[in-house]
Design an enzyme around this catalytic site. Structure first.
Site, PDB file in Angstrom:
ATOM      1  CE  LYS A 116      -2.264  -0.820   3.848  1.00  0.00           C
ATOM      2  NZ  LYS A 116      -1.710  -2.089   4.330  1.00  0.00           N
TER       3      LYS A 116
ATOM      4  NE  ARG B 251      -4.121  -1.340   9.919  1.00  0.00           N
ATOM      5  CZ  ARG B 251      -3.028  -0.644   9.629  1.00  0.00           C
ATOM      6  NH1 ARG B 251      -3.108   0.442   8.927  1.00  0.00           N
ATOM      7  NH2 ARG B 251      -1.855  -1.054  10.038  1.00  0.00           N
TER       8      ARG B 251
ATOM      9  NE  ARG C 167       7.426  -3.338   6.096  1.00  0.00           N
ATOM     10  CZ  ARG C 167       6.132  -2.999   6.102  1.00  0.00           C
ATOM     11  NH1 ARG C 167       5.485  -2.766   4.982  1.00  0.00           N
ATOM     12  NH2 ARG C 167       5.490  -2.921   7.240  1.00  0.00           N
TER      13      ARG C 167
ATOM     14  NE  ARG D  84       6.489  -0.679  10.598  1.00  0.00           N
ATOM     15  CZ  ARG D  84       5.356  -0.635   9.885  1.00  0.00           C
ATOM     16  NH1 ARG D  84       5.345  -0.073   8.692  1.00  0.00           N
ATOM     17  NH2 ARG D  84       4.244  -1.128  10.365  1.00  0.00           N
TER      18      ARG D  84
ATOM     19  NE  ARG E   2       2.165  -4.946  11.483  1.00  0.00           N
ATOM     20  CZ  ARG E   2       3.164  -4.785  10.621  1.00  0.00           C
ATOM     21  NH1 ARG E   2       4.297  -5.433  10.788  1.00  0.00           N
ATOM     22  NH2 ARG E   2       3.016  -3.999   9.598  1.00  0.00           N
TER      23      ARG E   2
HETATM   24  P1  AMP Z   1       1.113   0.528   9.268  1.00  0.00           P
HETATM   25  O1  AMP Z   1       2.347   1.320   9.061  1.00  0.00           O
HETATM   26  O2  AMP Z   1      -0.034   0.993   8.404  1.00  0.00           O
HETATM   27  O3  AMP Z   1       1.367  -0.962   9.139  1.00  0.00           O
HETATM   28  O4  AMP Z   1       0.631   0.771  10.783  1.00  0.00           O
HETATM   29  C1  AMP Z   1       1.445   0.394  11.878  1.00  0.00           C
HETATM   30  C2  AMP Z   1       0.622   0.329  13.155  1.00  0.00           C
HETATM   31  O5  AMP Z   1       0.048   1.619  13.426  1.00  0.00           O
HETATM   32  C3  AMP Z   1      -0.563  -0.617  13.143  1.00  0.00           C
HETATM   33  O6  AMP Z   1      -0.189  -1.962  13.421  1.00  0.00           O
HETATM   34  C4  AMP Z   1      -1.440   0.000  14.227  1.00  0.00           C
HETATM   35  O7  AMP Z   1      -0.940  -0.294  15.518  1.00  0.00           O
HETATM   36  C5  AMP Z   1      -1.241   1.485  14.005  1.00  0.00           C
HETATM   37  N1  AMP Z   1      -2.251   2.031  13.046  1.00  0.00           N
HETATM   38  C6  AMP Z   1      -2.007   2.588  11.824  1.00  0.00           C
HETATM   39  N2  AMP Z   1      -3.149   2.980  11.228  1.00  0.00           N
HETATM   40  C7  AMP Z   1      -4.146   2.656  12.094  1.00  0.00           C
HETATM   41  C8  AMP Z   1      -5.565   2.791  12.053  1.00  0.00           C
HETATM   42  N3  AMP Z   1      -6.206   3.326  11.004  1.00  0.00           N
HETATM   43  N4  AMP Z   1      -6.268   2.328  13.132  1.00  0.00           N
HETATM   44  C9  AMP Z   1      -5.650   1.796  14.202  1.00  0.00           C
HETATM   45  N5  AMP Z   1      -4.328   1.613  14.300  1.00  0.00           N
HETATM   46  C10 AMP Z   1      -3.561   2.053  13.259  1.00  0.00           C
END
Ligand code: AMP
Length: 219
Positions: A14, A90, A129, A161, A172
């Site tokens: 994404k 999400r 990654r 990360r 996740r």
């Molecule tokens: P990402 O970089 O999109 O994989 O997001 C990393 C982490 O940020 C996720 O595993 C959640 O803990 C938090 N996060 C990001 N976007 C959201 C969202 N829309 N709702 C809730 N938690 C989020």
């Protein structure tokens, strides 16, 4: 004006596709994950709260996320600036809040685009990654990261990360299946869902997305 939601599991591409689309269609990208990581680095109140969820691979509460989104997208709307949401919504309550907010603004979502990638491939991608501390670009090292590797985009330092480590990845993926995958049905029922096969190199996936945009008359 383009208003786009990107859907897909963690590691589905994404962020990478959003970066390509934003150049091509002059959009801004709102990555809620990047935003939260910046807040945790700055150790703000929001960052401190978010970290406790993120490091465990859990979702930050809906109310927090919806508040952030409302504030930022209102700014885009007032400037007539098209945008891509990467990592939001999400959960179904987040999606409902988003559509309600757009309705109030008297505007429509262009589409929710699912980047479809099989689970085994997601695990493979996430475990290899690395992320740039400066520009958030990601780099894949399937055979392990060379010690002196730097970000190919900006030369910044690369790090893994906390939530890209194996135990958290499984968590996740489960969170994705439970909370986020239902969004596919949610957007399909409303005639807003489009899908591309994301199991290919970024350039190919990007061509597929641009073909789809052309078919839909999105410019
Ligand atoms: P990402 O970089 O999109 O994989 O997001 C990393 C982490 O940020 C996720 O595993 C959640 O803990 C938090 N996060 C990001 N976007 C959201 C969202 N829309 N709702 C809730 N938690 C989020």
């Amino acid at each position: 004006m383009i208003r786009l939601v990107l859907l897909g599991g963690p590691g589905s591409g994404k962020g990478t596709q959003a970066d390509i689309l934003k150049q091509k269609y002059q959009l801004v990208k709102l990555s809620t994950g990047d935003l939260l990581r910046k807040e945790t680095e700055k150790n703000t109140d929001l960052g401190k709260e978010a970290r406790s969820y993120m490091d465990k691979g859990e979702l930050v509460p809906d109310a927090v996320m919806i508040g952030i989104l409302r504030k930022i997208t209102a700014g885009f709307e007032s400037k007539g600036q098209g945008y891509i949401l990467d990592g939001f919504p999400r959960t179904v309550p987040q999606a409902e809040a988003l559509l309600k907010m757009l309705e109030k603004q008297d505007v429509e979502l262009s589409m929710a685009l699912l980047i479809d990638v099989p689970e085994e491939e997601l695990v493979r991608r996430l475990t290899s990654r690395w992320t740039c501390r400066e520009c958030s670009a990601t780099v894949s090292f399937p055979d392990g990261k060379p010690e002196d590797a730097k970000c190919p985009k900006c030369g910044g330092e690369l790090y893994q990360r906390e939530d890209d480590k194996e135990a958290t990845i499984l968590k996740r993926l489960n969170v994705y299946k439970e909370n986020t995958a239902p969004l596919i049905g949610f957007f399909r029922e409303r005639g807003l869902l489009e899908r591309v096969d994301g199991n290919a190199v970024p350039g190919t996936v990007s061509e597929r997305i641009q073909d789809l945009f052309e078919k839909k008359g999105i410019k």
